[in-house]
Design an enzyme around this catalytic site. Sequence first.
Site, mmCIF file in Angstrom:
data_model
loop_
_atom_site.group_PDB
_atom_site.id
_atom_site.type_symbol
_atom_site.label_atom_id
_atom_site.label_comp_id
_atom_site.label_asym_id
_atom_site.label_seq_id
_atom_site.Cartn_x
_atom_site.Cartn_y
_atom_site.Cartn_z
ATOM 1 C CG ASP A 54 8.693 7.908 49.101
ATOM 2 O OD1 ASP A 54 8.740 6.803 49.014
ATOM 3 O OD2 ASP A 54 9.695 8.883 49.005
ATOM 4 C CD GLN A 109 7.144 9.925 52.943
ATOM 5 O OE1 GLN A 109 7.824 9.410 53.812
ATOM 6 N NE2 GLN A 109 7.883 10.680 52.127
ATOM 7 N N GLY A 120 18.663 12.201 53.591
ATOM 8 C CA GLY A 120 20.008 12.183 52.942
ATOM 9 C C GLY A 120 20.269 11.201 51.772
ATOM 10 C CG HIS A 136 16.507 13.812 47.521
ATOM 11 N ND1 HIS A 136 17.463 12.702 47.279
ATOM 12 C CD2 HIS A 136 15.514 13.427 48.419
ATOM 13 C CE1 HIS A 136 17.070 11.752 48.092
ATOM 14 N NE2 HIS A 136 15.936 11.998 48.843
ATOM 15 C CE LYS A 145 18.048 10.617 38.488
ATOM 16 N NZ LYS A 145 19.318 10.598 38.130
HETATM 17 O O1 PAF Z 1 10.528 10.476 52.270
HETATM 18 C C1 PAF Z 1 11.654 10.166 53.001
HETATM 19 O O2 PAF Z 1 12.862 10.310 52.777
HETATM 20 C C2 PAF Z 1 11.270 10.220 54.553
HETATM 21 O O3 PAF Z 1 10.233 9.349 54.735
HETATM 22 C C3 PAF Z 1 11.222 11.698 55.084
HETATM 23 C C4 PAF Z 1 9.750 12.240 54.415
HETATM 24 C C5 PAF Z 1 12.068 12.340 55.035
HETATM 25 C C6 PAF Z 1 10.895 11.165 56.706
HETATM 26 O O4 PAF Z 1 11.730 10.757 57.375
#
Ligand code: PAF
Length: 285
Positions: A154, A157, A31, A37, A188
């Site tokens: 990220d 990630q 969020g 996003h 951002k």
């Molecule tokens: O990148 C993010 O915002 C979070 O780590 C994710 C992938 C939504 C998991 O909570």
Amino acid sequence: MIIAKTVEEVRSQVREWRKEGLTVGLVPTMGYLHEGHASLIDKAVSMCDRVVASDFVNPTQFGPGEDLEAYPRDFDHDCQLLEAHGCHMVFHPSVDEMYPDGNGKTDTYIEILDDMPKQLCGKTRPIHFRGVCTVVGKLFNIVMPDKAFFGQKDAQQLAIIRRMVRDLSYGIEIVGCPIVREEDGLAKSSRNTYLNAEERQAALVLSQAIRMAEKMTAEGETDAEKVLAAMREHIEKEPLAKIDYVSAVDGVTMAPVTEIKGNVLIAMAVYIGKTRLIDNCSVNA
Ligand code: PAF
């Protein structure tokens, strides 16, 4: 746009779409959405018939003393942005819906056991990627998308999710999307809202250091330590900045490298005041 709060609502809607032969894309988010996003939603809309965004601040990826309670939230604004970008459904569960044991706790985790989650951000955030993998695995099981979209910002990630998908045979295509920056270069991030005016200016050292790395490697520098030293020197000139790490790692395994050769990720985490910001670039030499 459908607003779903329960796992069952998501499942029954996705079942309907599947019956119609439609493909489904998932954009997982926490969020407080911004243009970064939005670019993931745009990409998903361009590649899938139906797009589901999740909007959930995931407690299992925050360590003790991190910013779980303070993490910014604005669900109404998120819905406006998602709808404007053509998202079909937002999944906005409560903590108990996602973690039925209560209090955001679970006894079942997905965890990569080699060094990959211990590098870079994992050094100071030891449980972070276990929480990310667990919630993303749950979202995959709930939505069962064809494709899932993650930002390159990220980068660790993204690499870890790719590994998890491979190791657990998820059969979901992971689409990495480029970093979106402010006009002056700052990547951002929802956490940029923590910065006051002076810190916002100081935060430019991150993207400036990334540009230095891109320039040095484009000009043929292959000694990772030289590139990292130049970056560190630049960041350290800024009194409000405190380096967590500035590192060069293999772009797939996240293992440290000394030579810039092949697919290398140059990544950093830097505190600006109390706010921890990350940035990175991929070099293919
Ligand atoms: O990148 C993010 O915002 C979070 O780590 C994710 C992938 C939504 C998991 O909570």
